[in-house]
Design an enzyme around this catalytic site. Sequence first.
Site, PDB file in Angstrom:
ATOM      1  N   ASP A   7      -5.858  17.443  20.754  1.00  9.83           N
ATOM      2  CA  ASP A   7      -4.561  16.854  21.110  1.00  9.83           C
ATOM      3  C   ASP A   7      -4.121  17.447  22.442  1.00  9.83           C
ATOM      4  OD1 ASP A   7      -2.224  15.294  20.906  1.00  9.83           O
ATOM      5  OD2 ASP A   7      -1.118  16.923  19.987  1.00  9.83           O
ATOM      6  N   SER A   8      -3.243  16.725  23.148  1.00  7.03           N
ATOM      7  CA  SER A   8      -2.700  17.259  24.399  1.00  7.03           C
ATOM      8  C   SER A   8      -1.801  18.467  24.130  1.00  7.03           C
ATOM      9  CB  SER A   8      -1.898  16.182  25.129  1.00  7.03           C
ATOM     10  OG  SER A   8      -0.866  15.718  24.293  1.00  7.03           O
ATOM     11  N   TYR A  39       0.688  14.152  28.047  1.00  9.93           N
ATOM     12  CA  TYR A  39      -0.178  13.143  28.660  1.00  9.93           C
ATOM     13  C   TYR A  39       0.559  11.835  28.932  1.00  9.93           C
ATOM     14  CZ  TYR A  39      -4.686  15.549  27.880  1.00  9.93           C
ATOM     15  OH  TYR A  39      -5.756  16.399  27.920  1.00  9.93           O
ATOM     16  N   GLY A  40       1.664  11.595  28.237  1.00 13.08           N
ATOM     17  CA  GLY A  40       2.343  10.290  28.291  1.00 13.08           C
ATOM     18  C   GLY A  40       2.713   9.863  29.698  1.00 13.08           C
ATOM     19  N   CYS A  70      -4.439  12.330  19.253  1.00 11.54           N
ATOM     20  CA  CYS A  70      -3.487  12.155  20.351  1.00 11.54           C
ATOM     21  C   CYS A  70      -3.396  10.667  20.609  1.00 11.54           C
ATOM     22  CB  CYS A  70      -4.020  12.893  21.585  1.00 11.54           C
ATOM     23  SG  CYS A  70      -3.049  12.606  23.077  1.00 11.54           S
ATOM     24  N   ASN A  71      -2.233  10.094  20.355  1.00  6.70           N
ATOM     25  CA  ASN A  71      -2.083   8.649  20.525  1.00  6.70           C
ATOM     26  C   ASN A  71      -2.296   8.213  21.957  1.00  6.70           C
ATOM     27  OD1 ASN A  71      -1.084   7.161  17.971  1.00  6.70           O
ATOM     28  ND2 ASN A  71      -0.151   9.175  17.900  1.00  6.70           N
ATOM     29  N   THR A  72      -1.827   9.039  22.899  1.00  5.55           N
ATOM     30  CA  THR A  72      -1.945   8.656  24.303  1.00  5.55           C
ATOM     31  C   THR A  72      -3.408   8.619  24.715  1.00  5.55           C
ATOM     32  OG1 THR A  72       0.148   9.795  24.630  1.00  5.55           O
ATOM     33  CG2 THR A  72      -1.040   9.137  26.592  1.00  5.55           C
ATOM     34  N   GLU A 162      10.047  19.842  18.727  1.00  8.20           N
ATOM     35  CA  GLU A 162       9.466  20.984  19.448  1.00  8.20           C
ATOM     36  C   GLU A 162      10.493  22.096  19.651  1.00  8.20           C
ATOM     37  OE1 GLU A 162       6.786  20.086  22.643  1.00  8.20           O
ATOM     38  OE2 GLU A 162       5.394  19.446  21.088  1.00  8.20           O
ATOM     39  N   CYS A 194       2.967   8.489  15.994  1.00  6.43           N
ATOM     40  CA  CYS A 194       3.001   9.711  16.816  1.00  6.43           C
ATOM     41  C   CYS A 194       2.664  10.859  15.889  1.00  6.43           C
ATOM     42  CB  CYS A 194       4.395   9.893  17.419  1.00  6.43           C
ATOM     43  SG  CYS A 194       4.676  11.538  18.130  1.00  6.43           S
ATOM     44  N   THR A 195       1.788  11.750  16.366  1.00  5.75           N
ATOM     45  CA  THR A 195       1.327  12.811  15.469  1.00  5.75           C
ATOM     46  C   THR A 195       2.429  13.805  15.106  1.00  5.75           C
ATOM     47  OG1 THR A 195       0.458  13.917  17.418  1.00  5.75           O
ATOM     48  CG2 THR A 195      -1.109  12.697  16.063  1.00  5.75           C
ATOM     49  N   HIS A 196       3.548  13.805  15.844  1.00  5.03           N
ATOM     50  CA  HIS A 196       4.655  14.682  15.445  1.00  5.03           C
ATOM     51  C   HIS A 196       5.419  14.148  14.224  1.00  5.03           C
ATOM     52  CE1 HIS A 196       4.181  16.557  19.376  1.00  5.03           C
ATOM     53  NE2 HIS A 196       5.101  17.443  19.085  1.00  5.03           N
TER      54      HIS A 196
END
Lengths: 270, 270
Positions: A7-8, A39-40, A70-72, A162, A194-196
Site C-alpha cells: 500500500d502507499s 498516491y491519489g 491500494c485502490n489508487t 489517520e 478505500c482500504t481505510h
Amino acid sequence: MAVGIFDSGLGGLTVYDAVSKRLPDVPLVYFGDNAHAPYGVRTADDIYNLTTSAVERLWEAGCDLVILACNTASAAALRRMQESWIPPEKRVLGVFVPLIEALTERQWGDNSPPREVAVKHIALFATPATVASRAFQRELAFRAIGVDVEAQACGGVVDAIEEGDMILADALVRSHVDALKRKMPTPDAAILGCTHYPIMETAFQEALGEDVRVFSQANLVAESLADYLARHPKMLGEGTESLFLTTGDPAKVSRGATQFLRRKVEFTKA
Amino acid sequence: MAVGIFDSGLGGLTVYDAVSKRLPDVPLVYFGDNAHAPYGVRTADDIYNLTTSAVERLWEAGCDLVILACNTASAAALRRMQESWIPPEKRVLGVFVPLIEALTERQWGDNSPPREVAVKHIALFATPATVASRAFQRELAFRAIGVDVEAQACGGVVDAIEEGDMILADALVRSHVDALKRKMPTPDAAILGCTHYPIMETAFQEALGEDVRVFSQANLVAESLADYLARHPKMLGEGTESLFLTTGDPAKVSRGATQFLRRKVEFTKA
C-alpha cells in the site's frame, strides 16, 4: 515464500489484518510506501513507477504473490503491469477485482461476457481520487450490465482516521451517507472502496440501514486469497513471521500503524 | 491599472466578490491556475514557479498590485517572492497578513516586535495542506505572544462546496467545529483560513456560537486593499470592467465559477 501486501501508506493494514485472521499460518510481508504517500495526487506514470518498484522489492523479499492493497495503484497501474510487466511465475492481485467478483457472484478468473446481476443500485464510497478515476465503474462494466452506480467522494474521512479522531470520522461517514442517499435513496448494496474504511464499517452499516449489504474490500481480498492458495498450494511458504517494511521513517510509521491497528506493529526500513 | 487577484482555482472568487463589493469602481483581473490546481499537494519550488508565472501574467495585464488569494501560495511562496523577486514598483499582498493584522489589531506594515493581544484562544479552520504547513502559526508568532492556536483540518469541505452539495458542506463544517471544540472548548476567535470557507460562514458561526468572533479572509483582504488604495491612489486605474483568466478549460471553469458565485462569470484563456 510469503505473501506480499503493498500500500502507499497504512490503509492496507486493514487488508493485512483480514488476511492474517483468515490465514493465520501464512507469512506476510507488508510494504508501505509512506515516503511517497499519498498516491491519489500523482500522475499515472508516477504511480506505475512507484508501484512496480515496490512490487520488485516484495519479490526480492520472497513474495511471489503480491496484493496491491491500494485502490489508487490498483486503478492506475495494475492493468498496465498485467499486460506487459509481470513474469508468468508471479501473481499480482488488486483490490477492485475481488470486490466486483463478489458483487457479480463470479469466480476469480471468470472472464465471460458481462451479464445481469442481482444488485441493481450500488453505492460506492471512496476517496475523491478513486471516485474521479472511475476505475471501479470501468471494471464493473466489463462484468455486469444494467447496474447503476452512484459514487460518493468521502473527503475528510481518511484524514480523521489517520488523526485518530474516530468521533469526527463517524460524523463525517454519516454526512457522506446522507449525501449519497439524496442522490440514490435506496441502494441495494454499498461498497467501501478505500482500504481505510473497514475501520468505519459499523458507522457505514448503521447510517445505511440493515437492508443494505455492505461490501468491504479487506475481507473480500482475504477470501479471494484463501481460495487462490487452496488451489495453488505451491505459492505457500513456511513460518508465520510477518515483516513490515516502509520507505518512510520506521519509528514514525510504527507509531502511526500501532494507533491505526490498535496493536503493536514494528516497521523496518525497506 | 487594475488590481490582480490570483488563486490556484476558484476559491479566490470569494476574495474577488468581497473586493468588488467593497470597491465597486476598481477594475479587477482574476487569474485562476485551474490547469495546475490543487496546489496543496505540490512541492514548495513548484508552487513558487507557478505563482511567479501567474503574477507575471497579471503584471502583463496591467495589474501593479496583485493579491495572492490562495492560502497555499501565500504560505509557500510569498516570503521568498518578497525577499528577492518583486520589483519596487509592484506590490503583492497575501491572504494571511491582513487576517493576522486584524487579529492583532495592527496596521498594514507595522513590523514592531510581537506583543500581547486580546484574543488568547484561536481556532483555525483550514485545509489539511494549510494546517500541515503551519504558516499561519509562524506568521502569528512574529506579531503576537501568549496566543494559543488550535487547528482543525477540515477535510471534505472544499470538495463538497465544489460539487455544489451545500447540505453536505454544512454537515461537514458542523462536524469539524465539534472536533475543534473537543480540543479547545471555548475559543475567543475563529479563523476561516481557506478562501472557499466564506461561503459557509453562517454554518461556522452557528456551530461555534455567537460569542466566538469569526474572521473571514475575503472581507479582511478587501478592507486592507481599500486602506492601501486610499493611501496610494496612484495604484488605481480607470474603468470597471473585470476580466477572468484561467490556465484551464475556459468553458468548464466558467461553469464551475458560475455555480460557485451563483452568478454568471465568463473566463477566457490566460
